[in-house]
Scaffold this active site. Structure first.
Site, PDB file in Angstrom:
ATOM      1  N   CYS A   1      -3.800   6.099  -2.071  1.00  0.00           N
ATOM      2  CA  CYS A   1      -4.836   5.261  -2.846  1.00  0.00           C
ATOM      3  C   CYS A   1      -4.764   5.807  -4.387  1.00  0.00           C
ATOM      4  O   CYS A   1      -5.236   6.930  -4.561  1.00  0.00           O
ATOM      5  CB  CYS A   1      -6.271   5.223  -2.410  1.00  0.00           C
ATOM      6  SG  CYS A   1      -7.291   4.269  -3.487  1.00  0.00           S
TER       7      CYS A   1
ATOM      8  N   HIS B   1      -5.915   5.948   7.013  1.00  0.00           N
ATOM      9  CA  HIS B   1      -5.044   7.124   6.259  1.00  0.00           C
ATOM     10  C   HIS B   1      -5.105   8.355   7.058  1.00  0.00           C
ATOM     11  O   HIS B   1      -6.024   8.491   7.836  1.00  0.00           O
ATOM     12  CB  HIS B   1      -5.677   7.195   4.863  1.00  0.00           C
ATOM     13  CG  HIS B   1      -5.166   6.004   3.946  1.00  0.00           C
ATOM     14  ND1 HIS B   1      -4.074   6.326   2.950  1.00  0.00           N
ATOM     15  CD2 HIS B   1      -5.746   4.703   4.050  1.00  0.00           C
ATOM     16  CE1 HIS B   1      -4.057   4.822   2.273  1.00  0.00           C
ATOM     17  NE2 HIS B   1      -4.848   4.118   3.151  1.00  0.00           N
TER      18      HIS B   1
ATOM     19  N   HIS C   1      -7.582   0.223   9.565  1.00  0.00           N
ATOM     20  CA  HIS C   1      -6.672   0.722   8.443  1.00  0.00           C
ATOM     21  C   HIS C   1      -6.878   2.198   8.209  1.00  0.00           C
ATOM     22  O   HIS C   1      -7.846   2.382   7.425  1.00  0.00           O
ATOM     23  CB  HIS C   1      -6.805  -0.075   7.459  1.00  0.00           C
ATOM     24  CG  HIS C   1      -5.753   0.194   6.287  1.00  0.00           C
ATOM     25  ND1 HIS C   1      -4.820  -0.477   5.715  1.00  0.00           N
ATOM     26  CD2 HIS C   1      -6.055   1.292   5.352  1.00  0.00           C
ATOM     27  CE1 HIS C   1      -4.192  -0.111   4.693  1.00  0.00           C
ATOM     28  NE2 HIS C   1      -4.800   0.975   4.323  1.00  0.00           N
TER      29      HIS C   1
ATOM     30  N   ASN D   1      -0.783   6.185   4.747  1.00  0.00           N
ATOM     31  CA  ASN D   1      -1.316   5.605   6.005  1.00  0.00           C
ATOM     32  C   ASN D   1      -0.694   6.077   7.108  1.00  0.00           C
ATOM     33  O   ASN D   1       0.242   6.871   7.067  1.00  0.00           O
ATOM     34  CB  ASN D   1      -0.866   4.038   5.964  1.00  0.00           C
ATOM     35  CG  ASN D   1      -1.552   3.439   4.961  1.00  0.00           C
ATOM     36  OD1 ASN D   1      -2.731   2.926   4.906  1.00  0.00           O
ATOM     37  ND2 ASN D   1      -0.890   3.201   3.737  1.00  0.00           N
TER      38      ASN D   1
ATOM     39  N   ASP E   1       0.944  -1.358   0.021  1.00  0.00           N
ATOM     40  CA  ASP E   1      -0.001   0.013  -0.022  1.00  0.00           C
ATOM     41  C   ASP E   1       0.985   1.337  -0.231  1.00  0.00           C
ATOM     42  O   ASP E   1       0.324   2.287  -0.521  1.00  0.00           O
ATOM     43  CB  ASP E   1      -0.832  -0.045   1.345  1.00  0.00           C
ATOM     44  CG  ASP E   1      -2.074   0.842   1.163  1.00  0.00           C
ATOM     45  OD1 ASP E   1      -2.385   1.438  -0.034  1.00  0.00           O
ATOM     46  OD2 ASP E   1      -2.636   1.264   2.035  1.00  0.00           O
TER      47      ASP E   1
END
Length: 299
Positions: free
Chosen positions: A240, A209, A207, A249, A16
């Site tokens: 993303c 950000h 999760h 993140n 990611d």
């Protein structure tokens, strides 16, 4: 509210974190980086994604990465597989764990995976069945649980419904993802409380950000409800490619510093984690987004 005694950190930066970076990182550097993360004591390191190179050029070397890292016996190395073809590629390369992905947003599902929510869940179900039959570890991402760049705010009830469907498909771990980083602690707790009505809290991960600087506060609010699995990314890498404006993140260094301050065990060595962050930032030619890394580099 009682905080968990131990938190399992899931490091997502090799996948990611790197997937949206413009600077191409060599395969050798990725392997070295993943090995540094393993030696830092991280229990889970998501290493890559089996997607076509035209979608995510940075991860075109996924097979070589899967095959070449130095695997430690106590570390799980998930590979994100968006569909059955990706699962086949991961399996052929020797993956021992996979991540699947569904969405709580119709708009995001169509943009990110070219399918409806229902079709995405069907894909996930097929992969989950095959992976568990072959003895692979599985986790499932549920994206856009707190907002979508296309559909706006997502209702708590919608998140609860889709999460429950993913769990009923046999997914043993559900990752509640704030894909664009718009969540705040109150909204996070309301969403988790709704999901926990049908899924045991120990099966849930988060999760976040850090687009609006709320990630650590959101994590703490999740910990207060008993969530003990947290995704993060060294140096705050990430973003993303299908969510405009989504920043990286939460930085693993910052998360670990907070958890250490709360006397929550992780098994992760901060010094070795900082070394890993320095290494990947050198490869990318950029400065870390981790406030802890920046502060400790000036000491």
């Amino acid at each position: 509210m009682q905080l968990p005694e131990r938190v399992r950190i899931v490091e997502v930066s090799p996948r990611d974190g790197l997937q949206n970076e413009v600077v191409q990182v060599s395969t050798e550097a990725k392997i070295t980086y993943i090995d540094l993360l393993s030696r830092a004591g991280l229990p889970v390191v998501e290493i890559t994604s089996c997607v076509p190179a035209k979608w995510v050029p940075q991860l075109a070397d996924h097979a070589e990465v899967i095959q070449s890292i130095s695997r430690l016996p106590h570390v799980i190395y998930p590979v994100l597989v968006p569909n059955s073809r990706g699962f086949e590629d991961a399996l052929a390369a020797g993956a021992s764990a996979v991540s699947v992905i569904a969405s709580a947003s119709e708009g995001f599902s169509k943009k990110n995976s070219n399918c409806t929510i229902a079709e995405g869940l069907e894909r996930c179900g097929e992969i989950i069945d095959r992976a568990l039959t072959k003895g692979l570890a599985v986790r499932g991402y549920l994206s856009c649980t707190l907002g979508c760049p296309y559909d706006g705010e997502i209702s708590v009830e919608k998140v609860r419904q889709v999460a429950a469907q993913l769990y009923q498909l046999g997914c043993p771990e559900i990752v509640l993802s704030d894909t664009i980083g718009v969540g705040t602690p109150g909204k996070v707790q309301a969403m988790i409380e709704a999901v926990a009505e049908t899924i045991p809290i120990e099966k849930l991960a988060v999760h976040f950000h850090d687009t609006y600087g709320q990630a650590l506060a959101n994590i703490l609010s999740a910990l207060e409800l008993g969530v003990a699995i947290v995704d993060s990314s060294v140096a705050g890498l990430g973003g993303c490619p299908y969510a405009r404006g989504a920043s990286g993140n939460v930085a693993t260094e910052d998360l670990l510093y907070m958890l250490n301050g709360l006397n929550i065990a992780t098994g992760v060595d901060l010094g070795k984690l900082l070394d890993a962050g320095n290494y990947i930032c050198q490869q990318l030619g950029r400065v870390s987004r981790s406030k802890v890394a920046l502060a400790m580099s000036e000491c």
